[in-house]
Structure formats: structure tokens, C-alpha cells
Write a protein that holds these residues in place. Structure first.
Motif, short mmCIF file in Angstrom:
data_model
loop_
_atom_site.label_atom_id
_atom_site.label_comp_id
_atom_site.label_asym_id
_atom_site.label_seq_id
_atom_site.Cartn_x
_atom_site.Cartn_y
_atom_site.Cartn_z
N VAL A 61 31.28 58.74 -41.00
CA VAL A 61 29.90 59.35 -41.01
C VAL A 61 29.71 60.61 -41.29
O VAL A 61 28.77 60.83 -42.36
CB VAL A 61 29.85 59.84 -39.24
N ARG A 87 27.86 51.88 -44.13
CA ARG A 87 26.83 52.63 -43.40
C ARG A 87 25.60 52.84 -44.40
O ARG A 87 24.82 53.43 -44.17
CB ARG A 87 27.49 53.91 -42.96
N HIS A 188 33.36 63.63 -35.36
CA HIS A 188 32.49 64.45 -35.90
C HIS A 188 32.64 65.89 -35.70
O HIS A 188 32.55 66.72 -36.79
CB HIS A 188 30.99 64.37 -35.10
N TYR A 219 21.81 61.43 -42.89
CA TYR A 219 23.03 60.93 -43.64
C TYR A 219 22.45 59.87 -44.65
O TYR A 219 23.18 59.25 -45.06
CB TYR A 219 24.06 60.09 -42.90
N ILE A 221 20.61 57.21 -44.41
CA ILE A 221 21.17 55.53 -44.53
C ILE A 221 19.65 54.88 -44.86
O ILE A 221 18.63 55.44 -44.64
CB ILE A 221 21.09 55.26 -43.08
N CYS A 265 20.28 64.92 -36.75
CA CYS A 265 21.16 64.25 -35.39
C CYS A 265 21.90 65.48 -34.98
O CYS A 265 23.03 66.00 -35.13
CB CYS A 265 22.09 63.23 -36.19
N SER A 268 25.95 64.63 -34.15
CA SER A 268 26.98 64.56 -34.88
C SER A 268 27.19 66.15 -35.77
O SER A 268 28.36 66.39 -36.46
CB SER A 268 26.83 63.64 -36.17
N VAL A 346 21.95 52.70 -29.40
CA VAL A 346 22.68 53.08 -30.64
C VAL A 346 23.22 54.29 -30.35
O VAL A 346 23.71 54.59 -29.22
CB VAL A 346 21.42 53.80 -31.51
N GLY A 347 24.03 54.95 -31.45
CA GLY A 347 25.41 55.82 -31.37
C GLY A 347 25.06 56.98 -30.57
O GLY A 347 25.57 56.87 -29.26
N GLY A 348 24.27 57.89 -31.17
CA GLY A 348 24.36 59.28 -30.40
C GLY A 348 23.03 60.10 -30.69
O GLY A 348 22.64 61.09 -30.13
N SER A 349 22.13 59.39 -31.29
CA SER A 349 20.73 60.05 -31.26
C SER A 349 19.74 59.03 -31.72
O SER A 349 18.45 59.23 -31.30
CB SER A 349 20.89 61.25 -32.34
N ARG A 350 19.81 58.05 -32.22
CA ARG A 350 18.56 56.96 -32.62
C ARG A 350 17.75 56.61 -31.48
O ARG A 350 16.87 56.31 -31.74
CB ARG A 350 19.47 56.04 -33.54
N PHE A 372 28.12 57.03 -27.58
CA PHE A 372 29.14 58.10 -27.46
C PHE A 372 28.87 59.52 -27.46
O PHE A 372 29.15 60.42 -27.46
CB PHE A 372 29.98 58.07 -28.74
N MET A 488 20.28 48.81 -35.65
CA MET A 488 19.61 50.30 -35.93
C MET A 488 20.77 51.31 -36.72
O MET A 488 20.40 52.58 -36.68
CB MET A 488 19.05 50.79 -34.73
N HIS A 489 22.00 50.98 -36.99
CA HIS A 489 22.91 51.62 -37.59
C HIS A 489 22.68 51.74 -39.12
O HIS A 489 22.33 52.69 -39.90
CB HIS A 489 24.23 51.33 -37.33
FE1 CFM Z 1 23.99 60.69 -35.47
FE2 CFM Z 1 23.99 58.86 -37.49
FE3 CFM Z 1 23.50 58.44 -34.71
FE4 CFM Z 1 26.15 59.16 -35.62
FE5 CFM Z 1 26.92 56.55 -36.01
FE6 CFM Z 1 24.85 56.36 -37.50
FE7 CFM Z 1 24.24 55.91 -35.13
MO1 CFM Z 1 25.89 54.27 -36.63
S1 CFM Z 1 25.46 60.14 -37.23
S2 CFM Z 1 24.83 59.86 -33.80
S3 CFM Z 1 28.04 58.17 -35.60
S4 CFM Z 1 22.23 59.36 -36.30
S5 CFM Z 1 26.81 55.74 -37.84
S6 CFM Z 1 23.55 57.81 -39.19
S7 CFM Z 1 23.54 55.12 -36.82
S8 CFM Z 1 26.14 55.19 -34.39
S9 CFM Z 1 22.64 56.74 -33.66
#
Ligand code: CFM
Length: 541
Positions: A61, A87, A188, A219, A221, A265, A268, A346-350, A372, A488-489
Motif C-alpha cells: 500500500v 494494486r 501502514h 495511491y 489506483i 485516505c 493509511s 472495502v478496506g479502510g476508507s472507500r 481493517f 473496489m480495490h
Molecule cells: Fe486507504 Fe487505499 Fe483504502 Fe487502504 Fe487497501 Fe486500497 Fe482499500 Mo485495497 S490505502 S484503506 S490498505 S483507500 S489497497 S488504495 S482499496 S483495502 S479501502
């Protein structure tokens, strides 16, 4: 909704039920603030989680997208190979980084073999660094450890220090063994600490131009960062660094020379935003460039920070021009999307950011969750002092930084405001703050942390969403149940989805996903007529 969850819990043994209940919150008007949600704690062993590891969070990441550094995966070949390019963080040559100094598309690994595990891998690592320097002459090198390295105890810090002295370039060691935390979130934090301590503040070349900003936690993406840069430059900003999507080591060294940090984000990169505030005094603003209205709102808040009438005028012009340009196309897609219900995991913000873009299309998110994230990403940063640390979170050191004697300036000085103007601004614009996902959810909506395979299946059966936004593993759960899913990653070869052009791309992809006839051809398991079990195995011979 309450009964939906009760039915879901009844399948669990008591201890699991007790644990998982704490990770799920239903928004209720009766609650003034967000009820406490448990997050950033261990997944129950045996449960199919969608989380990744600390190495994924650090190398995959934050670190690997830095285009002019070479990142070595110190470990068995699989860790490097399976995190190679997946990624889709894009990079291109620019004024600070020529084409031959871009390495982020390559994969470097020490390919640890059994003898290396038995006798140690540090010599192999040192040899590899020498080879890399001779062959590529990179500006800097990152070493990211994977699980076995921590277990055998290779001292990557010592290897990095010796290599820095030998070659005269920075070689950084990240002890981001996969098991270091409960998810990629730990990675992170490790990456943020290492970059803050060793890279940020080393440069002294401020980019020429007005209103110099950094975009942290973006990042690139599928090109998201490039679309944001296009818009920001149009408004009159000087973009110092988009970190770490398409970022260069050179630009990160100069991070402290910007006037304002934008945080895309929060999960991270909030550590760097906060540490820079402590050390240099740099103010930061949480933004969201996913969604048309969200982008407009972020741009307006930014313009207010600088109190420059010309900037505000140009911002309004960009908003008016871009919105008018994309609106007719969006309206066409809205006809298909309007009224559709979605889940977002999705992970932590999307899962939060995309709720804004879906709202632009007339869609609503009824269940949302992070893999997470921490409590503050759900409930808002005001809960940070109340988050209890546990053995897992104590694994990652908190850096207790002090104000830099030479470089620290007050927040108002960065923005050319008087102290009074700065205080007034803080009342209008939420500087150095993030409110989390909860305020944007509606009464009755569900927030769920670390949603597992079983819970996803049950929620689909009960609530029958029209579309699911999710990851590369769990999207097949939805698709096999006849529900379209959008990854969505990495966006599955698509994007950008941020900014104005991104909104059109996203609307187009979502409309196509919703209308593809394939979903009507799939019979979900619960609608299938049960075949009597004949005891014969299909396909057996
Ligand atoms: Fe931030 Fe991300 Fe995300 Fe992320 Fe991720 Fe990601 Fe994600 Mo996949 S840094 S928290 S650790 S926005 S790789 S570009 S899409 S889980 S929601």
C-alpha cells in the motif's frame, strides 16, 4: 433489521456471537453519537476474513508506489510475486523523475530458500542491494520483511545501515512481517513511521508557485491521483506531492515545505498527517475526491483555507465548468442506477468515500463496512483518546515527536492568516479532523467491521442488494448468488473513479454491471430445486 441480525447471530456459538455483535452497529436516530464499534482487533481463528497482512499494508500500500525507489521484498518468492502490480498504482515520468528512474512496476525479491532460512538471509540481502545499485543506480531502496524474516531474526536494520554507508544512498528497513498486526493496518503505521523518521524533512526545495499542497493517502489506483492533480492545478494549486501514488522520493523529502496537507485516505496516512502537524505545524484537511458533490465540497473547503479571493473564484469556475460538462452523461446513467440498493465492503476508507458517488447516482448504501479500519474511521477522531491499546497495537511503536526547533511554524503562518482568522477558519472548516463514516449513513443502515464470508452470504440472502462493492475474493460470493459485484480495490482494469472524469467512468461501469443480462441467467442456490442425493459423486470415474 434487528431481526435480520438476530437470525445471523443465532448460527454462531456463544463466544463468537459475543465477539461479532460488538463489530456490528445499526444506525438509529435514537443515538446522538455513533455507538461504539469494535475494530482493529483480531479476527476469530477459522473465520474467513477478507483482511490482508502487515506486509501488504506496508509494502503493497504505502511503500511500493514510490516510483523512484526500489523496494525489495525480503522473503520467499511468493510474497513478492503475488503483490506485484496487483494494486494498479500507476506512475509516469515527470520533471523530477525521468523514465529510467521509475522502478515501481518491477518486482524485486531475495527469494529466500531453505538454506537461507536455516543459515540467515542477511548476506543474501546485502548482496542483492549491491547488485541493484550496480545495475539500476536508484535514488533509494526500501527493504520490506515478510513473516519468516521476523521468525529467523535477520537484522535488516543493520543491513540497511551498512548499505547506506557503502553506497551513499538511503536504504530503509521496514520490519513489516505479515504477523506484526491484526491486518494490513499495522503495515501502514510501520511505513508511516519509517518515512516520517527518515525521509520527510530531508529536502529544501519548495516547488515554485502559489498555494503549495500535498495530497496524502492517495495511491493513484487506475489513475485516480492524476485526475485529482488535474482538478487541483486547474483551481490554482501547486501540487507538491501526491503520496504515495506516482510519488517520487525527491518529492517526499520536500513534504514539509507545503502549506497544507490534504488527507484522502485517513486510515493509511493519518499518522504522517498528525506527526507533521506536531513536528512542523502543517495543518491538514480531510478531503474526499470520490463523488461530484464530495469533490466540490472538498475544493470549497480548501479554497476557504487560503482566504484568497482569486483562488475562490477560480475554484467556483472549475466546479461550474466540470459539473456542467459531466451532468448530461451522469443523468443518463442515473436513469439506470436510481433507487438501487448497494452494500460496500472495502478496506479502510472507500466504503465511506464511495457512498458520496453513489448518492450522486441516486443509489444508496444500506450495509457498509471496513476490513481493517479503526474506531475513528467509523465513529470520528474524537474517540481516539478512548481507544484502548492492546498487545497487538502495542506491537507498533508510537513515535513521540516534538516540534522541530528550526522548521516548526504555527498553522496560521502556513496559510498566511492571522491567529484570529485561523481560529475563525477552524470553526468553518474541520481542520485536522475526520468525522468517520457514521454521520453519512441513514437510519436503519448497518455498519459492520471485518465482515466475514458467512455474514456476507446471510446479509445478501436477507436484504437482496442490487449491487455489491467489494474485494477480489468476496466478489465471487456475491456473483455466485446472482448479485452483481464490483471490485473496489484495483477496479478490475478500470478507473480512474475519482474526480469528475472518474465519476463518469464509474457511472458507466456501474450502469453496465447492473444491466448486464448475465445476472438473470444465474439461479441462486436458494431458488434451485434440490436434487435428491443419489450418493454418486459427479464427475467421479
Ligand atoms: Fe486507504 Fe487505499 Fe483504502 Fe487502504 Fe487497501 Fe486500497 Fe482499500 Mo485495497 S490505502 S484503506 S490498505 S483507500 S489497497 S488504495 S482499496 S483495502 S479501502
Amino acid at each position: 433489521m434487528d431481526t435480520t441480525l438476530e437470525e445471523l447471530y443465532t448460527q454462531y456459538p456463544d463466544t463468537v456471537k459475543k465477539n461479532r455483535k460488538k463489530h456490528i452497529v445499526i444506525k438509529s436516530e435514537a443515538d446522538v453519537a455513533c455507538p461504539q464499534i469494535e475494530a482493529n482487533t483480531r479476527t476469530i481463528p477459522g473465520i474467513i476474513s477478507q483482511r490482508g497482512c502487515a506486509y501488504a499494508g506496508c509494502k503493497g500500500v504505502v511503500v511500493a508506489p514510490i516510483k523512484d525507489m526500489i523496494t525489495i521484498t525480503h522473503g520467499p518468492v511468493g510474497c513478492g510475486y503475488y503483490s506485484w502490480g496487483t494494486r494498479r498504482n500507476k506512475a509516469r515520468a515527470d520533471s523530477t523523475t525521468p523514465k529510467d528512474k521509475i522502478y515501481s512496476q518491477l518486482c524485486f525479491t531475495t527469494d529466500m530458500q531453505e538454506p537461507d532460512i536455516v543459515f540467515g538471509g542477511d548476506k543474501k540481502l546485502a548482496r542483492m542491494i549491491d547488485e541493484i545499485v550496480a545495475a539500476f543506480h536508484p535514488r533509494g531502496i526500501n527493504i520490506c520483511s515478510t513473516c519468516p524474516i521476523g521468525l529467523i531474526g535477520d537484522d535488516i536494520g543493520a543491513v540497511a545501515k551498512a548499505a547506506t554507508e557503502r553506497h551513499g544512498i538511503q536504504v530503509l528497513a521496514y520490519a513489516c512481517e505479515g504477523y506484526k498486526g491484526v491486518s494490513q493496518s499495522a503495515g501502514h503505521h510501520i511505513a508511516n513511521n519509517t518515512i516520517m523518521q527518515n525521509v520527510i524533512g530531508k529536502g529544501n526545495e519548495r516547488k515554485p508557485g502559489k498555494h503549495v499542497i500535498n495530497v496524502l493517502g492517495e495511491y493513484n489506483i487506475g489513475g485516480d491521483g492524476w485526475e485529482q492533480e488535474r482538478i487541483l492545478k486547474d483551481c490554482g494549486y501547486t501540487v507538491n506531492c501526491v503520496m504515495t501514488g506516482d510519488a517520487s522520493y525527491e518529492d517526499i523529502k520536500n513534504l514539509h515545505l507545503a502549506d497544507l496537507n490534504l488527507v484522502q485516505c485517513h486510515r493509511s496516512i493519518n499518522y504522517i498527517a498528525e506527526m507533521m502537524e506536531t513536528k512542523y505545524g502543517t495543518p491538514w484537511l480531510k478531503v474526499n475526491f470520490v463523488g461530484v458533490e464530495a469533490t466540490n465540497e472538498s475544493l470549497r473547503q480548501m479554497a476557504k483555507c487560503f482566504s484568497d479571493p482569486e483562488l475562490e473564484k477560480q475554484t467556483e469556475e472549475v466546479i461550474a465548468r466540470e459539473t456542467a460538462r459531466i451532468e448530461p452523461a451522469l443523468e443518463q446513467f442515473r436513469k439506470i442506477c436510481r433507487g438501487k440498493k448497494a452494500f460496500a465492503f472495502v478496506g479502510g476508507s472507500r466504503s465511506h468515500h464511495y457512498q458520496h458517488l453513489l448518492k450522486d447516482l441516486g443509489m444508496e448504501v444500506v450495509v457498509a463496512g471496513y476490513e481493517f479500519a479503526h474506531r475513528d474511521d467509523y465513529e470520528g477522531r474524537q474517540v481516539i483518546p478512548t481507544i484502548k491499546s492492546d498487545a497487538d497495537s502495542k506491537n507498533i511503536p508510537e513515535l513521540h515527536l516534538k516540534a522541530d526547533e528550526k522548521l516548526y511554524r504555527e498553522g496560521n503562518e502556513y496559510l498566511n492568516l492571522s491567529k484570529e482568522q485561523f481560529e475563525a477558519l477552524k470553526k468553518e472548516v474541520p481542520l485536522n479532523y475526520y468525522e468517520g463514516m457514521y454521520p453519512d449513513m441513514k437510519n436503519g443502515d448497518i455498519m459492520i467491521d471485518d465482515c466475514n464470508h458467512y455474514e456476507l452470504e446471510e446479509l445478501i440472502k436477507k436484504l437482496r442488494p442490487d449491487l455489491i462493492f467489494t474485494g477480489v475474493r468476496d466478489k465471487y460470493i456475491a456473483e455466485k448468488m446472482g448479485i452483481p459485484a464490483k471490485q473496489m480495490h484495483s477496479y478490475d482494469y478500470a478507473g480512474p473513479y475519482a474526480g469528475y472524469n472518474g465519476a463518469i467512468n464509474f457511472a458507466n461501469d456501474v450502469a453496465h454491471t447492473l444491466t448486464t443480462p448475465a445476472w438473470k441467467m444465474i439461479v441462486p442456490p436458494w431458488e434451485r430445486i434440490e436434487e435428491p442425493d443419489t450418493g454418486k459423486q459427479e464427475g467421479a470415474n
